[in-house]
Enzyme design. Sequence first.
Site, short mmCIF file in Angstrom:
data_model
loop_
_atom_site.label_atom_id
_atom_site.label_comp_id
_atom_site.label_asym_id
_atom_site.label_seq_id
_atom_site.Cartn_x
_atom_site.Cartn_y
_atom_site.Cartn_z
N LYS A 32 0.84 -1.20 0.00
CA LYS A 32 0.00 0.00 0.00
C LYS A 32 0.87 1.25 0.00
CE LYS A 32 -3.45 2.46 2.72
NZ LYS A 32 -4.41 2.45 3.82
N GLY B 257 -4.87 -1.68 4.98
CA GLY B 257 -4.11 -2.84 4.51
C GLY B 257 -4.83 -4.16 4.77
N ARG B 258 -5.34 -4.32 5.99
CA ARG B 258 -5.98 -5.61 6.34
C ARG B 258 -7.38 -5.72 5.77
NH1 ARG B 258 -4.95 -2.23 10.31
NH2 ARG B 258 -6.59 -1.41 11.68
N LYS C 237 9.11 -0.80 14.12
CA LYS C 237 9.70 -0.49 12.81
C LYS C 237 10.79 0.57 12.96
CE LYS C 237 5.51 -0.92 10.00
NZ LYS C 237 4.58 -0.14 9.18
N GLU D 195 -5.13 -6.50 14.74
CA GLU D 195 -4.59 -5.19 14.37
C GLU D 195 -5.71 -4.15 14.41
OE1 GLU D 195 -2.70 -4.15 10.39
OE2 GLU D 195 -0.90 -4.47 11.59
N HIS E 209 -6.39 -33.07 17.61
CA HIS E 209 -5.33 -33.93 18.11
C HIS E 209 -4.19 -33.12 18.72
CE1 HIS E 209 -7.34 -37.36 16.27
NE2 HIS E 209 -7.68 -36.49 15.34
N GLU F 181 10.39 -4.74 4.62
CA GLU F 181 10.42 -6.15 4.20
C GLU F 181 10.17 -6.26 2.69
OE1 GLU F 181 8.85 -4.96 6.78
OE2 GLU F 181 8.94 -6.33 8.49
O1 LIG Z 1 1.03 -2.73 2.21
P1 LIG Z 1 2.13 -2.09 3.02
O2 LIG Z 1 2.08 -0.60 2.98
O3 LIG Z 1 3.48 -2.62 2.58
O4 LIG Z 1 1.92 -2.52 4.51
C1 LIG Z 1 1.99 -3.84 4.94
C2 LIG Z 1 1.54 -3.99 6.38
O5 LIG Z 1 2.49 -3.37 7.24
C3 LIG Z 1 2.10 -2.43 8.20
O6 LIG Z 1 3.11 -2.31 9.14
C4 LIG Z 1 0.79 -2.69 8.89
O7 LIG Z 1 0.97 -3.29 10.14
C5 LIG Z 1 -0.16 -3.55 8.09
O8 LIG Z 1 -1.46 -3.09 8.32
C6 LIG Z 1 0.13 -3.51 6.63
O9 LIG Z 1 -0.78 -4.34 5.95
#
Ligand SMILES: O=P(O)(O)OC[C@H]1O[C@H](O)[C@H](O)[C@@H](O)[C@@H]1O
Length: 575
Positions: A217, A289-290, A539, A375, A406, A223
């Site tokens: 986003k 994002g979620r 972060k 979240e 199990h 990462e």
């Molecule tokens: O899609 P991006 O901007 O790379 O974000 C990826 C993810 O990282 C963030 O730290 C949030 O915790 C998430 O809500 C998000 O989906």
Amino acid sequence: MTENAPVDPTSTEAWKQLAGIADGFTPDLRGWFDEDASRAEKYTFQAADLTVDLSKGLLTDEILGHLLELAKSVDVAGRYQAMISGEHINVTEDRAVLHTALRRPRDTTGLVPAAPFTVDGENVDDAVHATLDKVYAFAEKVRSGEWTGVTGKRIETVVNIGIGGSDLGPVMVYEALKPYVQAGLEARFVSNIDPSDVYEKTADLDPETTLFIVASKTFGTLETLTNARLAREWLWKQLAAAGALDDTDEARKSAVAKHFVAVSTALDKVAAFGIDPENAFGFWDWVGGRYSVDSAIGTSVVIAIGPDNWREFLAGFHAVDEHMRTTPLEQNVPVLMGLLNVWYSNFLGAQSHAVLPYAQYLHRFPAYLQQLTMESNGKSVRWDGSPATTDTGEIFWGEPGTNGQHAFYQLIHQGTRLIPADFITVANPAHPLKDETGDGSTVEAGQDVHNLFLANFFAQTKALAFGKTADEVRAEGTKESVVPAREFSGNRPTASILAPALTPSVVGQLIALYEHIVFTEGTIWGIDSFDQWGVELGKQLALQIAPAVDGDEAALESQDSSTKSLIAKYLELRD
Ligand SMILES: O=P(O)(O)OC[C@H]1O[C@H](O)[C@H](O)[C@@H](O)[C@@H]1O
């Protein structure tokens, strides 16, 4: 900021009544079912294709009445209307929250809000459908082989590089809809900055037939950008090794143009990475994002299952959105489930919530729900900045059944903690199999294995609800000293969700159901379910600490003593 100060739920009459009932509450599912022959029917509800039986929950008409009053006191319905209309209910980021707009159909007749639906100066329906058209056209090109890699070979593997909402949704849906994936196409998902992830996912791939989708986003996530660079280097190296890449910038650029596309709200950053904005699919800051799996973030899945199935997927979401918007609270499944979760967690002391899909294809659904629920609702302040007045955010976890049976079900059946559990299953499997031989005693030859599977689903919810009394255990001839260990208290609440089959529509319905459960709970608690400030500190610190881990003495010295000695130990161990 468009939202008023939240109502304090604990100040409402409904809350006080519920607290009174919770005090000394002794649930009695055996008795409740005996007394009321209509209990199952009364507490079974329908949302689109989902049949939801809440009768094995710890509810009575009286409890339900107060919970519904609670929903009215905090105006769940009104806030939902505000959300879908584009009000900035994400107050801490001053944003609209419009994932429901991602699945509004093209034909807007009768929709609420009515078309033209303009938010912050933009026609939302036009923007959504223009992007969908672009994604669909691209997906068709890849699926048909019209889009090729730089050496003219058709794409066979799509690798989505993303994390959090840019990974968990696509991977979960891809796994859920595997039977719909076009033969000859595969999607893989790289998320972790642990380089092992990108290494393992690319190790056996042919660079000439691989397409990377960088999904982020913000296009600023450490990462994802790191993995995207690693993937780009892998592509260049592998193509060169195959004799398919000249050692020129121009050749490298052409390779990226054919093997990398992006999904982001930050198209300028996409261009800076070297991906042609022509090959980028956008979305908007009003999609969290979620909550983004049904935006262009799902491009890897659209390629895999095709636009027609994707349209069905979106229609499934929309059906549940409409259920949420139009169904009276008394029959409104996401509202009822959200209210029950509040009852369990705020009044009966439940800390966690199990989600147990009896559908192997849904094996990533619990992980997906962890981000969606935790979240969203793991907050200690309300949307006006004041402290939360109640516990918030249940801890979601789970594994598919029957595997969990199990492993951890022991604790759900006989442990000291109350763990409400959602059991999810489908009537029709994608692959019906019969056990042609049977085992000669308990399993008949020719047994339909899906039936056997479902027998477990029904058995578990029954055992959790009704348990097994000491007398029943004794009647089996059990030695008295072992009777307590073999007794089951019952009264362990479950919700049973049954769908006809795991179709694209049903997967969309399930996601929307949980999105609106989260919304209901967040509204009762008065929290902003759409920000995620709690992920920021880690972060920031990772970037601050990185030089220390790379051997910068001064940076190491400035750390606290625990962190410093851990890094020192790491450096000592590192070859
Ligand atoms: O899609 P991006 O901007 O790379 O974000 C990826 C993810 O990282 C963030 O730290 C949030 O915790 C998430 O809500 C998000 O989906």
